[in-house]
Design an enzyme around this catalytic site. Structure first.
Site, PDB file in Angstrom:
ATOM      1  N   ASP A  14      29.571  24.325  50.957  1.00  0.00           N
ATOM      2  CA  ASP A  14      29.631  25.524  52.242  1.00  0.00           C
ATOM      3  C   ASP A  14      31.000  26.375  51.895  1.00  0.00           C
ATOM      4  O   ASP A  14      31.397  26.121  50.733  1.00  0.00           O
ATOM      5  CB  ASP A  14      29.958  24.713  53.472  1.00  0.00           C
ATOM      6  N   CYS A  71      31.526  19.977  50.075  1.00  0.00           N
ATOM      7  CA  CYS A  71      31.803  20.797  51.383  1.00  0.00           C
ATOM      8  C   CYS A  71      33.295  20.266  51.714  1.00  0.00           C
ATOM      9  O   CYS A  71      33.873  19.779  50.632  1.00  0.00           O
ATOM     10  CB  CYS A  71      30.867  20.541  52.759  1.00  0.00           C
ATOM     11  N   THR A  73      34.837  17.580  53.402  1.00  0.00           N
ATOM     12  CA  THR A  73      35.100  16.450  53.164  1.00  0.00           C
ATOM     13  C   THR A  73      34.057  15.682  52.219  1.00  0.00           C
ATOM     14  O   THR A  73      34.106  14.687  51.629  1.00  0.00           O
ATOM     15  CB  THR A  73      34.682  15.611  54.470  1.00  0.00           C
ATOM     16  N   HIS A 104      23.384   1.774  40.009  1.00  0.00           N
ATOM     17  CA  HIS A 104      22.831   1.201  41.199  1.00  0.00           C
ATOM     18  C   HIS A 104      21.838   1.789  41.988  1.00  0.00           C
ATOM     19  O   HIS A 104      20.954   1.401  42.391  1.00  0.00           O
ATOM     20  CB  HIS A 104      23.761   0.182  41.922  1.00  0.00           C
ATOM     21  N   HIS A 139      17.779  -3.317  41.118  1.00  0.00           N
ATOM     22  CA  HIS A 139      18.192  -2.192  41.581  1.00  0.00           C
ATOM     23  C   HIS A 139      16.941  -0.987  42.034  1.00  0.00           C
ATOM     24  O   HIS A 139      17.024  -0.278  42.793  1.00  0.00           O
ATOM     25  CB  HIS A 139      19.394  -1.094  40.854  1.00  0.00           C
TER      26      HIS A 139
HETATM   27  C1  RB5 Z   1      33.847  22.951  57.381  1.00  0.00           C
HETATM   28  O1  RB5 Z   1      35.150  23.152  58.195  1.00  0.00           O
HETATM   29  C2  RB5 Z   1      33.679  21.561  57.613  1.00  0.00           C
HETATM   30  O2  RB5 Z   1      33.618  20.816  58.600  1.00  0.00           O
HETATM   31  C3  RB5 Z   1      32.641  20.939  56.512  1.00  0.00           C
HETATM   32  O3  RB5 Z   1      33.212  21.532  55.380  1.00  0.00           O
HETATM   33  C4  RB5 Z   1      32.637  19.666  56.118  1.00  0.00           C
HETATM   34  O4  RB5 Z   1      33.663  18.789  55.943  1.00  0.00           O
HETATM   35  C5  RB5 Z   1      31.757  18.688  57.046  1.00  0.00           C
HETATM   36  O5  RB5 Z   1      31.416  17.665  56.803  1.00  0.00           O
END
Ligand code: RB5
Length: 147
Positions: A14, A71, A73, A104, A139
């Site tokens: 993203d 993304c 996180t 695994h 596994h």
């Molecule tokens: C975007 O701001 C953020 O929420 C997205 O990149 C991600 O971390 C969501 O899990």
């Protein structure tokens, strides 16, 4: 549609993962891997479920390809990817987890949190993920149950 490439990678992110996606793409292309980029192609705000779905569908229909997703996180796009049957996406923060995700879980996608990892650590982790294999055995029984 089948788009079969061996030893190759497909990427998506993203907006929060865009910069790291571009850096990883540069690294892979410089190391002569084939790379398909499913976007986005700039860092305008987008929704990770959309890119996770497109990437997941691509991985599910191309058995020998490794997905790379990013993304902010790594969590949101992991959730999106793992909703697609046949996708086993692993959010990897370190080398040991990357190794175990292959050994695994037979993970076919690696995920990074673009706001929490730098390019040097990401490629070190990716290098391990690429080189490690699935151990099979007990596994395999467990992975089969996911299906
Ligand atoms: C975007 O701001 C953020 O929420 C997205 O990149 C991600 O971390 C969501 O899990």
């Amino acid at each position: 549609m089948s788009y079969k490439i061996h030893n190759s990678f497909v990427l998506a992110s993203d907006h929060a993962g865009y910069d790291l996606k571009e850096q990883i793409k540069f690294y892979l292309e410089n190391n002569n891997f084939k790379v398909k980029d499913l976007g986005p192609f700039n860092n305008d705000s987008v929704d990770y479920p959309d890119y996770g779905k497109v990437l997941g569908d691509f991985i599910a229909s191309n058995k020998n390809i490794i997905g790379i997703a990013i993304c902010g996180t790594g969590i949101g796009i992991s959730i999106a990817l793992n909703r697609v049957s046949g996708v086993r996406a692993a959010l990897c923060h370190n080398i040991e987890i990357a190794k175990l995700a292959r050994n695994h879980n037979n993970a076919n996608a690696i995920v990074f949190g673009g706001r929490f990892i730098n390019i040097n650590d990401a490629v070190s982790i990716l290098d391990v993920f690429i080189k490690e294999d699935f151990e099979g055995g007990r596994h395999k029984r467990r992975v089969d149950k996911l299906n």
